[in-house]
Design a protein around this motif. Structure first.
Motif, PDB file in Angstrom:
ATOM      1  N   ARG A  36       4.274   5.989  -7.888  1.00  0.00           N
ATOM      2  CA  ARG A  36       5.041   6.035  -9.129  1.00  0.00           C
ATOM      3  C   ARG A  36       6.380   6.714  -8.839  1.00  0.00           C
ATOM      4  NH1 ARG A  36       0.424   8.220 -13.362  1.00  0.00           N
ATOM      5  NH2 ARG A  36      -0.649   6.218 -13.682  1.00  0.00           N
ATOM      6  N   PRO A  37       7.483   6.057  -9.121  1.00  0.00           N
ATOM      7  CA  PRO A  37       8.788   6.686  -8.878  1.00  0.00           C
ATOM      8  C   PRO A  37       8.944   7.937  -9.739  1.00  0.00           C
ATOM      9  CG  PRO A  37       9.027   4.680 -10.176  1.00  0.00           C
ATOM     10  CD  PRO A  37       7.605   4.707  -9.718  1.00  0.00           C
ATOM     11  N   ASP A  38       9.687   8.885  -9.221  1.00  0.00           N
ATOM     12  CA  ASP A  38       9.928  10.129  -9.964  1.00  0.00           C
ATOM     13  C   ASP A  38      10.911   9.853 -11.101  1.00  0.00           C
ATOM     14  OD1 ASP A  38       8.269  11.754  -8.370  1.00  0.00           O
ATOM     15  OD2 ASP A  38       9.838  11.850  -6.827  1.00  0.00           O
ATOM     16  N   VAL A  43      -1.798  16.173   2.674  1.00  0.00           N
ATOM     17  CA  VAL A  43      -0.343  16.266   2.522  1.00  0.00           C
ATOM     18  C   VAL A  43       0.289  14.875   2.371  1.00  0.00           C
ATOM     19  CG1 VAL A  43       1.684  17.554   3.302  1.00  0.00           C
ATOM     20  CG2 VAL A  43      -0.540  18.173   4.184  1.00  0.00           C
ATOM     21  N   ILE A  44      -0.381  14.008   1.640  1.00  0.00           N
ATOM     22  CA  ILE A  44       0.184  12.689   1.337  1.00  0.00           C
ATOM     23  C   ILE A  44       1.302  12.864   0.325  1.00  0.00           C
ATOM     24  CG2 ILE A  44      -0.296  10.520   0.117  1.00  0.00           C
ATOM     25  CD1 ILE A  44      -3.024  10.503   1.527  1.00  0.00           C
ATOM     26  N   GLY A  45       2.451  12.242   0.597  1.00  0.00           N
ATOM     27  CA  GLY A  45       3.603  12.376  -0.273  1.00  0.00           C
ATOM     28  C   GLY A  45       3.868  11.128  -1.098  1.00  0.00           C
ATOM     29  N   ASN A  46       4.523  11.320  -2.237  1.00  0.00           N
ATOM     30  CA  ASN A  46       4.860  10.192  -3.102  1.00  0.00           C
ATOM     31  C   ASN A  46       5.797   9.223  -2.372  1.00  0.00           C
ATOM     32  OD1 ASN A  46       4.646   8.941  -5.694  1.00  0.00           O
ATOM     33  ND2 ASN A  46       6.740   9.568  -6.129  1.00  0.00           N
ATOM     34  N   GLY A  47       5.432   7.939  -2.345  1.00  0.00           N
ATOM     35  CA  GLY A  47       6.270   6.933  -1.712  1.00  0.00           C
ATOM     36  C   GLY A  47       5.914   6.626  -0.270  1.00  0.00           C
ATOM     37  N   GLU A  48       4.911   7.289   0.283  1.00  0.00           N
ATOM     38  CA  GLU A  48       4.496   6.976   1.649  1.00  0.00           C
ATOM     39  C   GLU A  48       3.695   5.683   1.669  1.00  0.00           C
ATOM     40  OE1 GLU A  48       4.309  11.291   3.880  1.00  0.00           O
ATOM     41  OE2 GLU A  48       2.433  10.462   3.096  1.00  0.00           O
ATOM     42  N   GLN A  49       4.080   4.764   2.559  1.00  0.00           N
ATOM     43  CA  GLN A  49       3.394   3.473   2.666  1.00  0.00           C
ATOM     44  C   GLN A  49       2.444   3.494   3.854  1.00  0.00           C
ATOM     45  OE1 GLN A  49       5.832  -0.017   2.371  1.00  0.00           O
ATOM     46  NE2 GLN A  49       4.382  -1.304   3.474  1.00  0.00           N
ATOM     47  N   VAL A  50       1.204   3.081   3.611  1.00  0.00           N
ATOM     48  CA  VAL A  50       0.190   3.072   4.668  1.00  0.00           C
ATOM     49  C   VAL A  50       0.409   1.863   5.572  1.00  0.00           C
ATOM     50  CG1 VAL A  50      -2.274   3.020   5.186  1.00  0.00           C
ATOM     51  CG2 VAL A  50      -1.457   4.229   3.158  1.00  0.00           C
ATOM     52  N   ARG A  51       0.488   2.123   6.873  1.00  0.00           N
ATOM     53  CA  ARG A  51       0.646   1.050   7.864  1.00  0.00           C
ATOM     54  C   ARG A  51      -0.687   0.649   8.474  1.00  0.00           C
ATOM     55  NH1 ARG A  51       5.997   1.543  11.097  1.00  0.00           N
ATOM     56  NH2 ARG A  51       4.596   1.195  12.834  1.00  0.00           N
ATOM     57  N   THR A  52      -1.530   1.658   8.798  1.00  0.00           N
ATOM     58  CA  THR A  52      -2.839   1.380   9.396  1.00  0.00           C
ATOM     59  C   THR A  52      -3.875   2.370   8.869  1.00  0.00           C
ATOM     60  OG1 THR A  52      -2.563   2.865  11.302  1.00  0.00           O
ATOM     61  CG2 THR A  52      -1.755   0.595  11.556  1.00  0.00           C
ATOM     62  N   ARG A  69      11.914   2.217  -4.365  1.00  0.00           N
ATOM     63  CA  ARG A  69      11.514   1.414  -3.219  1.00  0.00           C
ATOM     64  C   ARG A  69      10.761   0.158  -3.652  1.00  0.00           C
ATOM     65  NH1 ARG A  69       7.939   4.189   0.884  1.00  0.00           N
ATOM     66  NH2 ARG A  69       8.030   2.075   1.680  1.00  0.00           N
ATOM     67  N   GLU A  70      10.773  -0.838  -2.777  1.00  0.00           N
ATOM     68  CA  GLU A  70      10.068  -2.094  -3.051  1.00  0.00           C
ATOM     69  C   GLU A  70       8.568  -1.844  -2.989  1.00  0.00           C
ATOM     70  OE1 GLU A  70       9.509  -5.463  -4.431  1.00  0.00           O
ATOM     71  OE2 GLU A  70      11.592  -5.117  -3.828  1.00  0.00           O
ATOM     72  N   PRO A  93       0.824  -1.225   0.000  1.00  0.00           N
ATOM     73  CA  PRO A  93       0.000   0.000   0.000  1.00  0.00           C
ATOM     74  C   PRO A  93       0.850   1.264   0.000  1.00  0.00           C
ATOM     75  CG  PRO A  93       0.053  -0.945   2.193  1.00  0.00           C
ATOM     76  CD  PRO A  93       0.793  -1.907   1.306  1.00  0.00           C
ATOM     77  N   VAL A  94       1.567   1.481  -1.098  1.00  0.00           N
ATOM     78  CA  VAL A  94       2.457   2.633  -1.238  1.00  0.00           C
ATOM     79  C   VAL A  94       1.741   3.681  -2.085  1.00  0.00           C
ATOM     80  CG1 VAL A  94       4.731   3.425  -1.928  1.00  0.00           C
ATOM     81  CG2 VAL A  94       4.431   1.074  -1.138  1.00  0.00           C
ATOM     82  N   LEU A  95       1.633   4.883  -1.569  1.00  0.00           N
ATOM     83  CA  LEU A  95       0.846   5.934  -2.208  1.00  0.00           C
ATOM     84  C   LEU A  95       1.679   6.772  -3.173  1.00  0.00           C
ATOM     85  CD1 LEU A  95      -1.084   7.142   0.953  1.00  0.00           C
ATOM     86  CD2 LEU A  95      -1.895   5.583  -0.819  1.00  0.00           C
ATOM     87  N   GLY A  96       1.004   7.242  -4.221  1.00  0.00           N
ATOM     88  CA  GLY A  96       1.647   8.119  -5.186  1.00  0.00           C
ATOM     89  C   GLY A  96       1.261   9.570  -4.947  1.00  0.00           C
ATOM     90  N   THR A  97       1.859  10.463  -5.700  1.00  0.00           N
ATOM     91  CA  THR A  97       1.559  11.893  -5.586  1.00  0.00           C
ATOM     92  C   THR A  97       0.106  12.142  -5.975  1.00  0.00           C
ATOM     93  OG1 THR A  97       3.838  12.445  -6.167  1.00  0.00           O
ATOM     94  CG2 THR A  97       2.199  14.202  -6.357  1.00  0.00           C
ATOM     95  N   PRO A  98      -0.703  12.732  -5.080  1.00  0.00           N
ATOM     96  CA  PRO A  98      -2.122  12.955  -5.405  1.00  0.00           C
ATOM     97  C   PRO A  98      -2.309  14.175  -6.292  1.00  0.00           C
ATOM     98  CG  PRO A  98      -1.657  13.715  -3.178  1.00  0.00           C
ATOM     99  CD  PRO A  98      -0.385  13.090  -3.690  1.00  0.00           C
TER     100      PRO A  98
END
Length: 455
Positions: free
Chosen positions: A220-222, A145-154, A315-316, A130-135
């Protein structure tokens, strides 16, 4: 057009399995309750094939209209019954046995879904993390303020293991919650909490991609818009594009990343577009026409290029997940229960007008999804089959005469009144039920055609 036979075959397999399982539930319950079964038919109308088998010479048939099936039991209301077999007639059974026989069809569909999920969870599969991309700018995810590459834990304290888990949890939460708290971790191992407001998910009556409206996108990687490979004899090769070329703009619009480049080209099939390309410090102008390619039932543009590797490792984003026998069984039960309740909630919101009836899908849409899931792999196809099986089970339990739920409603009234409903009352109920069912089918088919011709 080449996809039609494959998609149709995938749809017919799903449909055939679900019908057989549903009707076999009725058949098995009838046999266990001592009721004689006269016919087991897959499909309605004129029989294309039939064969009599077993001690009772039950007629097993395949009929011409495939959207359903039926189990015909011995019943005094439908014809004369020999005296020695009266005790085996459906109408002579107590209300408890009749209810078991009626409920067994939908229960068989739920059991199939549980079995499929159990097998898939035990076998395991490669899943997206569950890794988020740039919204997109202005969406709730951007405001959070979700950033590219942030992974959701909960999500509200509930652990999230995969991208599909995240999608499903957000959809569930969006039905009744105003916001959720996402605990995320970035590539620098920094943990933060993002508060995501969910109202935008249902702004269009839940039509379309609700998560896209929230701004929730996969990572999505930059990557810069730099060509790494050019396919021989492809569109790009024919107009002289080279590895190392950086695309600066398309049709006068600046291109900041590889994904912007891909999105524009995909939407420009057979259209002439003008590119400005940086090559060894020089600006080169190129005109080309992206080739139209069929991809998962859609026509998209492609020019035959691949991206260059970025300056740093990315990132993986994938992981292999499997469960033990008992853990998989528990997760299968939970998955089936959650999706059943969600289906009921969404049906209720359709009745109250909170959810658009345009979300109702018919055979064309289901066939499209069947073909798409089959192309993605066996585990996706099986999960799709499980989902449709749950939907079929829930639909059949609705208290609409003609459906199994309608018959269970009759039985409940019989228990309260201490006598069966009159033949006239049941006949009126059947007519009302058929009208409702045909109206739903017509509406679903209309939605199918609208999606087919309007996209």
């Amino acid at each position: 057009m080449n996809n039609i036979p494959f998609y149709l075959a995938a749809f017919l397999v799903v449909l055939g399995v679900l019908i057989v399982v549903h009707e076999f539930g009725h058949y098995l319950a009838a046999r266990l309750c001592g009721v004689k079964v006269l016919r087991f038919s897959v499909g309605f109308g004129r029989m294309l094939w039939k064969k009599q088998l077993g001690k009772d010479q039950t007629e097993w048939a395949i009929s011409i209209f495939p959207l359903g099936g039926y189990v015909k039991m011995l019943d005094e209301r439908e014809g004369k019954v020999a005296e020695e077999e009266v005790h085996r007639a459906f109408n002579r059974q107590g209300v408890g046995k009749r209810s078991i026989i009626v409920a067994a069809g939908p229960l068989a569909n739920f059991a199939l879904a549980i079995l499929i999920y159990w097998a898939v969870f035990m076998h395991g599969s490669e899943e997206l993390l569950p890794v988020l991309g740039t919204p997109p700018v202005g969406t709730p995810a951007a405001m959070a303020v979700i950033g590219n590459g942030e992974q959701v834990r909960t999500v509200d304290g509930q652990p999230v293991a995969t991208w599909n888990d995240l999608r499903w949890m957000l959809l569930q939460k969006a039905v009744d919650h105003e916001s959720v708290a996402l605990e995320v971790i970035n590539e620098r191992e920094e943990i933060a909490v993002r508060h995501l407001y969910l109202a935008a998910a249902g702004e269009q009556g839940w039509e379309g991609d609700a998560l896209e409206r929230l701004g929730i996108r996969f990572y999505r990687p930059d990557l810069p818009a730099v060509i790494g490979k050019v396919v021989a004899n492809g569109v790009a090769d024919r107009v002289g594009l080279l590895p190392g070329d950086r695309i600066l703009s398309i049709a006068g619009k600046d291109v900041a990343s590889w994904y912007e480049l891909v999105a524009i080209i995909r939407d420009s099939a057979t259209k002439s577009i003008h590119l400005e390309v940086e090559r060894q410090g020089q600006i080169v102008a190129v005109d080309l026409v992206p080739e139209a390619v069929s991809e998962r039932g859609q026509t998209v543009g492609k020019i035959g290029v691949a991206v260059a590797d970025g300056p740093k490792p990315h990132r993986e984003v994938r992981t292999f997940i499997s469960y033990g026998v008992f853990e998989a069984a528990g997760k299968a039960l939970e998955e089936t229960w959650d999706k059943s309740i969600f289906s009921l909630v969404m049906m209720g919101k359709m009745l109250t007008g909170e959810v658009s009836w345009r979300n109702l899908s018919g055979p064309v849409t289901i066939a499209d999804y069947a073909g798409q899931s089959a192309r993605l792999g066996l585990d996706y196809y099986l999960k799709f089959m499980a989902l449709v099986s749950i939907s079929l089970g829930v639909l059949n339990l609705l208290p609409i005469p003609v459906l199994d739920g309608g018959h269970l409603l009759y039985h409940a009234i019989e228990v309260v009144m201490r006598r069966p409903l009159s033949e006239r009352a049941m006949e009126i109920g059947q007519q009302v039920g058929m009208s409702i069912l045909f109206a739903l089918m017509a509406f679903a088919f209309f939605n199918d055609l609208t999606r087919l011709f309007n996209g």
